[in-house]
Design a protein around this motif. Sequence first.
Motif, PDB file in Angstrom:
ATOM      1  N   PHE A  77       0.306   1.298   7.798  1.00 28.31           N
ATOM      2  CA  PHE A  77       0.266   0.192   6.835  1.00 28.31           C
ATOM      3  C   PHE A  77       1.104  -0.995   7.312  1.00 28.31           C
ATOM      4  O   PHE A  77       1.351  -1.928   6.537  1.00 28.31           O
ATOM      5  CB  PHE A  77       0.810   0.649   5.477  1.00 28.31           C
TER       6      PHE A  77
ATOM      7  N   ASP B  44       1.195  -4.262   4.858  1.00 26.53           N
ATOM      8  CA  ASP B  44       2.387  -4.209   4.018  1.00 26.53           C
ATOM      9  C   ASP B  44       3.467  -5.165   4.506  1.00 26.53           C
ATOM     10  O   ASP B  44       4.209  -5.739   3.699  1.00 26.53           O
ATOM     11  CB  ASP B  44       2.934  -2.785   3.961  1.00 26.53           C
TER      12      ASP B  44
ATOM     13  N   CYS C 104      -1.454   6.892  -1.828  1.00 23.56           N
ATOM     14  CA  CYS C 104      -1.852   6.362  -0.523  1.00 23.56           C
ATOM     15  C   CYS C 104      -2.006   7.491   0.487  1.00 23.56           C
ATOM     16  O   CYS C 104      -1.510   8.611   0.300  1.00 23.56           O
ATOM     17  CB  CYS C 104      -0.834   5.333  -0.024  1.00 23.56           C
ATOM     18  N   ASP C 105      -2.696   7.193   1.577  1.00 24.40           N
ATOM     19  CA  ASP C 105      -2.943   8.179   2.623  1.00 24.40           C
ATOM     20  C   ASP C 105      -1.616   8.647   3.234  1.00 24.40           C
ATOM     21  O   ASP C 105      -0.861   7.845   3.775  1.00 24.40           O
ATOM     22  CB  ASP C 105      -3.835   7.572   3.705  1.00 24.40           C
TER      23      ASP C 105
ATOM     24  N   LEU D 265       0.820  -1.208   0.000  1.00 18.93           N
ATOM     25  CA  LEU D 265       0.000   0.000   0.000  1.00 18.93           C
ATOM     26  C   LEU D 265       0.855   1.259   0.000  1.00 18.93           C
ATOM     27  O   LEU D 265       0.511   2.256  -0.642  1.00 18.93           O
ATOM     28  CB  LEU D 265      -0.932  -0.013   1.226  1.00 18.93           C
TER      29      LEU D 265
ATOM     30  N   ASP E 278       1.953   2.955  -3.274  1.00 19.65           N
ATOM     31  CA  ASP E 278       0.968   3.674  -4.083  1.00 19.65           C
ATOM     32  C   ASP E 278       1.207   5.178  -3.921  1.00 19.65           C
ATOM     33  O   ASP E 278       1.145   5.694  -2.803  1.00 19.65           O
ATOM     34  CB  ASP E 278      -0.437   3.307  -3.609  1.00 19.65           C
TER      35      ASP E 278
END
Length: 235
Positions: A190, A194, A19-20, A13, A16
């Motif tokens: 994450f 992750d 991602c946040d 994640l 990305d």
Amino acid sequence: MTLAARDTRLRELMDDPDCDLARLHTTLRRFSMVNRLVSGWGAVYRSRVAPHLRRLGRPARVLDLGCGGGDVVARLAALARREGLVAEWVGVDPDERALAVARRYAGPGIRFEATDSAALRAAGERFDLVISNHVLHHLDEAAFAAFRDDSLALVEGGPRGLVLHGDIARGRAAYGLYAVGITPLAPGSFLRTDGLRSIRRSFTAPELADALGPGWRVEQPAPFRVLAVAEGRDA
């Protein structure tokens, strides 16, 4: 789900770009504790890093490729400083989001730059020691080969140069223990998702040796860890 083979289809994640950001920064900050617990760099410092720096007999240049949140290079720098080993420590990562966290460790003798192995190689940079932590399992086959070759090209020739790439050793025990052990640190990050994906993407020691090819050794310096080791090659 099986761990018999690498699952390279998985994407973490945090890789990305959309991602946040808050969760990403929380993940990177908490890596400092996770890496202290499981990455094995304390043992690698004692067995590999410190002896190499002492043998040089002069101030060294050390490069951390894909430094992420910067905690590993900062920890090694602190250990060396306590022993009076003088070095310039450079952490590089192409992701500015990671460097925003890493730069909290910047100070005398430690700096961070937004770049990568290919750009440093093209610029003719050379270091006495090149390291990475948890980078290899992120890479596809072509990127792995380029990273491997770049890291060797970035160190001084012969025994003056040393490359150390640390990563996870894939296995059921590592997966099960991490799934349980990471729970207290996981909220708002994450780390759990992750971390488990990382284990599924990672190499066993024989797989990593095959991928690296001639001139490399694969050691296991701590439980559930692999360490790729190579000395600089004379031109």
